[in-house]
Design a protein around this motif. Structure first.
Motif, PDB file in Angstrom:
ATOM      1  N   GLU A 145       0.826  -1.211   0.000  1.00 52.20           N
ATOM      2  CA  GLU A 145       0.000   0.000   0.000  1.00 52.20           C
ATOM      3  C   GLU A 145       0.862   1.264   0.000  1.00 52.20           C
ATOM      4  O   GLU A 145       0.589   2.210  -0.750  1.00 52.20           O
ATOM      5  CB  GLU A 145      -0.955   0.005   1.188  1.00 52.20           C
ATOM      6  N   GLN A 146       1.918   1.302   0.821  1.00 51.18           N
ATOM      7  CA  GLN A 146       2.800   2.470   0.847  1.00 51.18           C
ATOM      8  C   GLN A 146       3.424   2.718  -0.523  1.00 51.18           C
ATOM      9  O   GLN A 146       3.468   3.853  -1.004  1.00 51.18           O
ATOM     10  CB  GLN A 146       3.929   2.279   1.869  1.00 51.18           C
ATOM     11  N   TYR A 147       3.933   1.647  -1.131  1.00 53.72           N
ATOM     12  CA  TYR A 147       4.605   1.803  -2.416  1.00 53.72           C
ATOM     13  C   TYR A 147       3.645   2.302  -3.489  1.00 53.72           C
ATOM     14  O   TYR A 147       3.976   3.216  -4.252  1.00 53.72           O
ATOM     15  CB  TYR A 147       5.274   0.496  -2.863  1.00 53.72           C
ATOM     16  N   ILE A 148       2.456   1.707  -3.563  1.00 49.62           N
ATOM     17  CA  ILE A 148       1.482   2.120  -4.579  1.00 49.62           C
ATOM     18  C   ILE A 148       1.048   3.560  -4.342  1.00 49.62           C
ATOM     19  O   ILE A 148       0.973   4.364  -5.283  1.00 49.62           O
ATOM     20  CB  ILE A 148       0.276   1.162  -4.603  1.00 49.62           C
ATOM     21  N   ARG A 149       0.790   3.923  -3.092  1.00 48.33           N
ATOM     22  CA  ARG A 149       0.391   5.310  -2.787  1.00 48.33           C
ATOM     23  C   ARG A 149       1.461   6.310  -3.211  1.00 48.33           C
ATOM     24  O   ARG A 149       1.187   7.315  -3.843  1.00 48.33           O
ATOM     25  CB  ARG A 149       0.143   5.477  -1.291  1.00 48.33           C
ATOM     26  N   GLU A 150       2.715   6.038  -2.829  1.00 50.85           N
ATOM     27  CA  GLU A 150       3.803   6.995  -3.049  1.00 50.85           C
ATOM     28  C   GLU A 150       4.332   7.020  -4.485  1.00 50.85           C
ATOM     29  O   GLU A 150       4.770   8.059  -4.964  1.00 50.85           O
ATOM     30  CB  GLU A 150       4.952   6.706  -2.085  1.00 50.85           C
ATOM     31  N   ASN A 151       4.310   5.886  -5.157  1.00 47.57           N
ATOM     32  CA  ASN A 151       4.956   5.798  -6.465  1.00 47.57           C
ATOM     33  C   ASN A 151       4.008   5.708  -7.654  1.00 47.57           C
ATOM     34  O   ASN A 151       4.451   5.861  -8.792  1.00 47.57           O
ATOM     35  CB  ASN A 151       5.917   4.607  -6.479  1.00 47.57           C
ATOM     36  N   ILE A 152       2.743   5.448  -7.397  1.00 44.55           N
ATOM     37  CA  ILE A 152       1.762   5.386  -8.484  1.00 44.55           C
ATOM     38  C   ILE A 152       0.683   6.451  -8.272  1.00 44.55           C
ATOM     39  O   ILE A 152       0.549   7.376  -9.061  1.00 44.55           O
ATOM     40  CB  ILE A 152       1.103   3.990  -8.580  1.00 44.55           C
ATOM     41  N   LEU A 153      -0.056   6.333  -7.188  1.00 47.61           N
ATOM     42  CA  LEU A 153      -1.198   7.221  -6.967  1.00 47.61           C
ATOM     43  C   LEU A 153      -0.785   8.678  -6.787  1.00 47.61           C
ATOM     44  O   LEU A 153      -1.385   9.579  -7.383  1.00 47.61           O
ATOM     45  CB  LEU A 153      -2.014   6.738  -5.768  1.00 47.61           C
ATOM     46  N   LYS A 154       0.241   8.925  -5.979  1.00 49.95           N
ATOM     47  CA  LYS A 154       0.692  10.299  -5.730  1.00 49.95           C
ATOM     48  C   LYS A 154       1.135  10.967  -7.028  1.00 49.95           C
ATOM     49  O   LYS A 154       0.851  12.141  -7.251  1.00 49.95           O
ATOM     50  CB  LYS A 154       1.823  10.298  -4.700  1.00 49.95           C
ATOM     51  N   ARG A 155       1.804  10.226  -7.896  1.00 50.55           N
ATOM     52  CA  ARG A 155       2.230  10.766  -9.193  1.00 50.55           C
ATOM     53  C   ARG A 155       1.044  11.152 -10.062  1.00 50.55           C
ATOM     54  O   ARG A 155       1.165  11.973 -10.964  1.00 50.55           O
ATOM     55  CB  ARG A 155       3.094   9.746  -9.936  1.00 50.55           C
ATOM     56  N   CYS A 156      -0.107  10.534  -9.779  1.00 54.49           N
ATOM     57  CA  CYS A 156      -1.330  10.845 -10.523  1.00 54.49           C
ATOM     58  C   CYS A 156      -2.141  11.944  -9.842  1.00 54.49           C
ATOM     59  O   CYS A 156      -3.217  12.307 -10.314  1.00 54.49           O
ATOM     60  CB  CYS A 156      -2.208   9.596 -10.637  1.00 54.49           C
ATOM     61  N   GLY A 157      -1.661  12.436  -8.710  1.00 50.34           N
ATOM     62  CA  GLY A 157      -2.395  13.458  -7.971  1.00 50.34           C
ATOM     63  C   GLY A 157      -3.483  12.892  -7.082  1.00 50.34           C
ATOM     64  O   GLY A 157      -4.333  13.628  -6.585  1.00 50.34           O
ATOM     65  N   ILE A 158      -3.456  11.593  -6.846  1.00 51.11           N
ATOM     66  CA  ILE A 158      -4.468  10.940  -6.014  1.00 51.11           C
ATOM     67  C   ILE A 158      -3.932  10.828  -4.599  1.00 51.11           C
ATOM     68  O   ILE A 158      -2.896  10.219  -4.364  1.00 51.11           O
ATOM     69  CB  ILE A 158      -4.829   9.558  -6.575  1.00 51.11           C
TER      70      ILE A 158
END
Length: 188
Positions: A145-158
């Motif tokens: 969850e941390q990795y997806i949030r920081e490296n995928i979702l955050k880059r999308c502005g989510i």
């Protein structure tokens, strides 16, 4: 890959949360997007074995007696060609909802041998993507969850999204309601 958005339909199937590249009109589950960010960073090869000696998960899990799971690669997991663990009534994810990921993977490797050799047939597998989550954790030292949030979702502005639980009782406030497709076998 540049992730442009997370898309959801109003009636959401569990596997329908995905990262989309608007320019290419491609859709990628967050697990795959996470794996491909590691691939792009040079931390992972698609032909790398997942289980067994000199593999990504190494001795973290037991190996099957016949060694067939030792031939599974990242590419097999991504393309649903592992040789087993179908998304049907015998889906390990549906059979063992109370287990944590470590126990679930251990149980599955010990009790559910592959049906065919890896790479020889396609069968959609929720469990295979569970294993990809553990690969992400092993290679990054972060939770999935941390990795997806920081490296995928955050880059999308989510910034306001969380990973869903396995059961309806795990459903978070404001989480979408999941529906079973007509005629589908419900495992949960």
């Amino acid at each position: 890959m540049v992730a442009s958005m997370i898309a959801r339909t109003t009636r959401t199937w569990p596997q329908s949360v995905f990262v989309a590249d608007i320019a290419k009109k491609d859709q990628v589950p967050p697990d795959s997007a996470g794996i491909f960010t590691l691939f792009e960073a040079g931390k992972l090869q698609l032909d790398k074995r997942v289980f067994g000696p000199d593999s990504i998960l190494g001795d973290d899990y037991p190996w099957s007696a016949d060694g067939s799971d030792q031939r599974i690669t990242i590419e097999h997991l991504l393309t649903h060609t592992t040789g087993g663990w179908a998304n049907d009534a015998r889906d390990p994810m549906g059979l063992n909802k109370e287990m944590n990921h470590r126990d679930l993977i251990t149980w599955t490797l010990e009790h559910m041998p592959l049906a065919v050799a890896p790479g020889t047939s396609f069968v959609y597998s929720n469990f295979g993507y569970c294993v990809l989550g553990r690969v992400i954790e092993k290679l990054t030292g972060q939770t999935y969850e941390q990795y997806i949030r920081e490296n995928i979702l955050k880059r999308c502005g989510i910034i306001d999204m969380q990973i869903a639980g396995n059961r309806s009782t795990d459903r978070a406030i404001n989480e979408v309601k999941y529906y079973v497709r007509p005629g589908a076998i419900r495992t949960g």
